[in-house]
Design a protein around this motif. Structure first.
Motif, short mmCIF file in Angstrom:
data_model
loop_
_atom_site.label_atom_id
_atom_site.label_comp_id
_atom_site.label_asym_id
_atom_site.label_seq_id
_atom_site.Cartn_x
_atom_site.Cartn_y
_atom_site.Cartn_z
N LEU A 109 -5.54 0.91 3.52
CA LEU A 109 -6.11 1.54 2.10
C LEU A 109 -5.01 2.00 1.29
O LEU A 109 -5.43 2.09 -0.09
CB LEU A 109 -6.92 2.56 2.86
CG LEU A 109 -7.77 3.47 1.55
CD1 LEU A 109 -8.42 2.61 0.80
CD2 LEU A 109 -8.40 4.65 2.29
N PHE A 110 -4.00 2.67 1.90
CA PHE A 110 -2.85 3.22 1.05
C PHE A 110 -1.50 2.56 0.81
O PHE A 110 -1.13 3.12 -0.61
CB PHE A 110 -2.64 4.66 1.79
CG PHE A 110 -3.72 5.51 1.94
CD1 PHE A 110 -4.41 6.27 0.91
CD2 PHE A 110 -4.11 5.76 3.19
CE1 PHE A 110 -5.52 7.11 1.06
CE2 PHE A 110 -5.14 6.47 3.62
CZ PHE A 110 -5.73 7.35 2.38
N LYS A 111 -1.11 1.44 1.29
CA LYS A 111 0.15 1.06 1.27
C LYS A 111 0.50 0.36 -0.03
O LYS A 111 1.62 0.29 -0.61
CB LYS A 111 0.53 0.24 2.38
CG LYS A 111 -0.50 -1.31 2.48
CD LYS A 111 0.17 -1.93 3.60
CE LYS A 111 -0.63 -3.16 3.65
NZ LYS A 111 -0.27 -4.10 4.97
N GLU A 112 -0.77 -0.16 -0.50
CA GLU A 112 -0.67 -0.89 -2.14
C GLU A 112 -0.76 0.16 -3.12
O GLU A 112 -0.44 -0.12 -4.29
CB GLU A 112 -1.75 -1.90 -2.24
CG GLU A 112 -1.59 -2.98 -1.13
CD GLU A 112 -0.43 -3.82 -1.04
OE1 GLU A 112 0.26 -3.99 -2.05
OE2 GLU A 112 0.02 -4.18 -0.09
N HIS A 113 -0.83 1.64 -2.90
CA HIS A 113 -1.12 2.33 -3.94
C HIS A 113 -0.10 3.44 -3.71
O HIS A 113 -0.10 4.50 -4.65
CB HIS A 113 -2.48 3.23 -3.68
CG HIS A 113 -3.55 2.22 -3.83
ND1 HIS A 113 -4.13 1.90 -5.19
CD2 HIS A 113 -4.27 1.53 -2.86
CE1 HIS A 113 -5.11 1.04 -5.01
NE2 HIS A 113 -5.16 0.86 -3.79
N GLY A 117 -13.64 8.96 -0.82
CA GLY A 117 -13.77 8.55 -2.05
C GLY A 117 -13.05 7.41 -2.60
O GLY A 117 -11.94 7.04 -1.95
N PRO A 118 -13.47 6.45 -3.41
CA PRO A 118 -12.67 5.26 -3.82
C PRO A 118 -11.25 5.50 -4.47
O PRO A 118 -11.18 6.19 -5.68
CB PRO A 118 -13.37 4.45 -4.68
CG PRO A 118 -14.38 5.49 -5.29
CD PRO A 118 -14.62 6.48 -4.32
N ILE A 119 -10.10 5.06 -3.93
CA ILE A 119 -8.79 5.44 -4.41
C ILE A 119 -8.70 4.92 -5.74
O ILE A 119 -9.08 3.84 -6.16
CB ILE A 119 -7.81 5.08 -3.44
CG1 ILE A 119 -6.27 5.51 -3.78
CG2 ILE A 119 -7.70 3.33 -3.25
CD1 ILE A 119 -5.31 5.43 -2.68
N SER A 120 -7.81 5.68 -6.67
CA SER A 120 -7.50 5.00 -7.97
C SER A 120 -6.60 4.00 -8.17
O SER A 120 -5.81 4.04 -7.07
CB SER A 120 -7.06 6.29 -8.63
OG SER A 120 -8.14 7.17 -8.85
N GLY A 121 -6.72 3.05 -8.89
CA GLY A 121 -5.91 2.09 -9.10
C GLY A 121 -4.53 2.84 -9.60
O GLY A 121 -4.26 3.63 -10.26
N GLY A 122 -3.28 2.01 -9.16
CA GLY A 122 -1.88 2.40 -9.42
C GLY A 122 -1.21 2.63 -8.45
O GLY A 122 -1.41 2.75 -7.34
N GLY A 123 0.17 3.03 -8.51
CA GLY A 123 0.99 3.21 -7.55
C GLY A 123 1.45 5.01 -7.51
O GLY A 123 2.00 5.21 -8.55
N PHE A 124 1.28 5.67 -6.65
CA PHE A 124 1.60 7.01 -6.68
C PHE A 124 2.80 7.62 -5.77
O PHE A 124 2.99 7.04 -4.68
CB PHE A 124 0.32 7.76 -6.28
CG PHE A 124 -1.01 7.39 -7.09
CD1 PHE A 124 -1.26 8.04 -8.15
CD2 PHE A 124 -1.74 6.50 -6.51
CE1 PHE A 124 -2.30 7.57 -8.93
CE2 PHE A 124 -2.93 6.05 -7.21
CZ PHE A 124 -3.34 6.61 -8.49
#
Length: 350
Positions: free
Chosen positions: A158-162, A79-86
């Motif tokens: 895919l993940f490091k920016e989030h 699924g497409p990851i949501s925007g933002g930092g988690f």
């Protein structure tokens, strides 16, 4: 963490981090899931790492952790990851029937819904056809798997920016709880580990399997067992029924500097000694301790399918995998555990 060598990259990174918004997902939001391969030099193989994350839309429907014994948990593949930092929660599973990352989807999916990215390696040799008593008892390799997972997440396109990497914690269940303590700074005492299965006083189920497998802990190469596995990038640890607590050096517990939340499942006085976390909670400087008295160690498994207890008995599993503490259902106990974990990590990381 890799150092940035260009001032332009540094400035861009600072600017993008300032634009990051914490995006607490609400019930009904989608959860995406992906599996990535993470190289492990020490294991000599890739780790299969499952990542759950807040998603903007549904991916391909999948059920994770489903087996002849346990109900699966729905998620959306890719699924497409949501925007933002988690915030990031690293998750470590136990051994045995629930000894793989996806078996903990029952807790990982709700945490992703509440605005966390959750990443869990499957610790090799702990479950399935490749289950090995010798590999399972190499407890010092488990925190190394977590460190390799964190390294990979820092580089994953895919993940490091989030991910807000300054807000990273670890959650461990059962043997994964011991892994969480090791990552926080606890050190294994090789002599205690070597003698762990000399009798059945500490862990009869595990040690019977170890002996039947022909493993002599005294003969194992334990030269690396007492090493320091502390990862300073992790700022909070939570361990539920951590095992085995009897193998740690108590002095190392007193030197843990990050907050630690410890939880036992069961009534005081009836919790097996190898799982009891109340004594170590008194040693760790910044630790909290709580219990869920109407739960059992097996409440950490997913909900059982109809007839699972009978199948387990017929297959001589030995452990009452579908039994909780009496009173509430496993679903209700899971709800309490999820709320407890989400609140703890929200306080610590958000």
């Amino acid at each position: 963490m890799k150092k940035l060598t260009s001032m332009v990259i540094v400035l861009c990174t600072i600017a993008s981090s300032m634009l990051m918004t914490y995006h607490p997902a609400v019930a009904g939001d989608y959860v995406g899931v992906r599996e990535i391969a993470v190289p492990s030099r020490e294991r000599g193989r890739d780790l299969a790492v499952t990542v759950w994350y807040p998603a903007d839309a549904e991916g391909d429907p999948v059920k994770l952790g489903e087996s002849v014994f346990f109900v699966g948990t729905p998620a959306g593949l890719d699924g497409p990851i949501s925007g933002g930092g988690f915030p990031l929660i690293l998750l470590s599973h136990g051994a045995g029937l629930a000894g793989n990352a996806q078996a903990l989807s029952w807790i990982a999916v709700p945490l992703a819904k509440q605005g966390f990215i959750v990443a869990a390696p499957t610790h090799p040799g702990n479950t399935g056809a490749s289950r090995s008593a010798a590999e399972t008892m190499k407890l010092w390799l488990r925190p190394a798997d977590i460190t390799e997972t964190l390294n990979a997440m820092e580089d994953a396109p895919l993940f490091k920016e989030h991910i807000a990497f300054d807000k990273t914690g670890i959650l461990g269940l059962s043997m994964g709880g011991g892994t969480a303590l090791a990552i926080a700074g606890a050190r294994i005492d090789p002599e205690r580990l070597a003698s762990y299965c000399d009798t059945d006083a500490l862990n009869p189920s595990l040690c019977d399997w170890v002996r039947q497998s022909g493993v002599d802990l005294h003969a194992m190469d334990l030269r690396s067992a007492g090493r320091d596995n502390h990862d300073a990038r992790i700022g909070f640890a939570m361990a539920i029924d951590p095992a085995p607590v009897d193998v740690f050096e108590f002095d190392s517990l007193s030197r843990i500097s990050i907050p630690v939340a410890l939880v036992n499942l069961g009534q005081p006085g009836k919790i097996p000694p190898t799982l009891r976390a109340d004594e170590i909670a008194n040693v760790i400087p910044n630790a909290s301790y709580s219990t869920i008295e109407d739960a059992s160690h097996y409440s950490m498994f997913a909900e059982c399918r109809p007839g699972a207890a009978e199948i387990a008995e017929s297959e001589k599993i030995g452990d009452p995998i579908c039994s909780d503490g009496g009173g509430r259902s496993r679903r209700e106990i899971h709800g309490q555990i999820i709320d407890m974990v989400a609140a703890a990590f929200s306080r610590a990381l958000k």
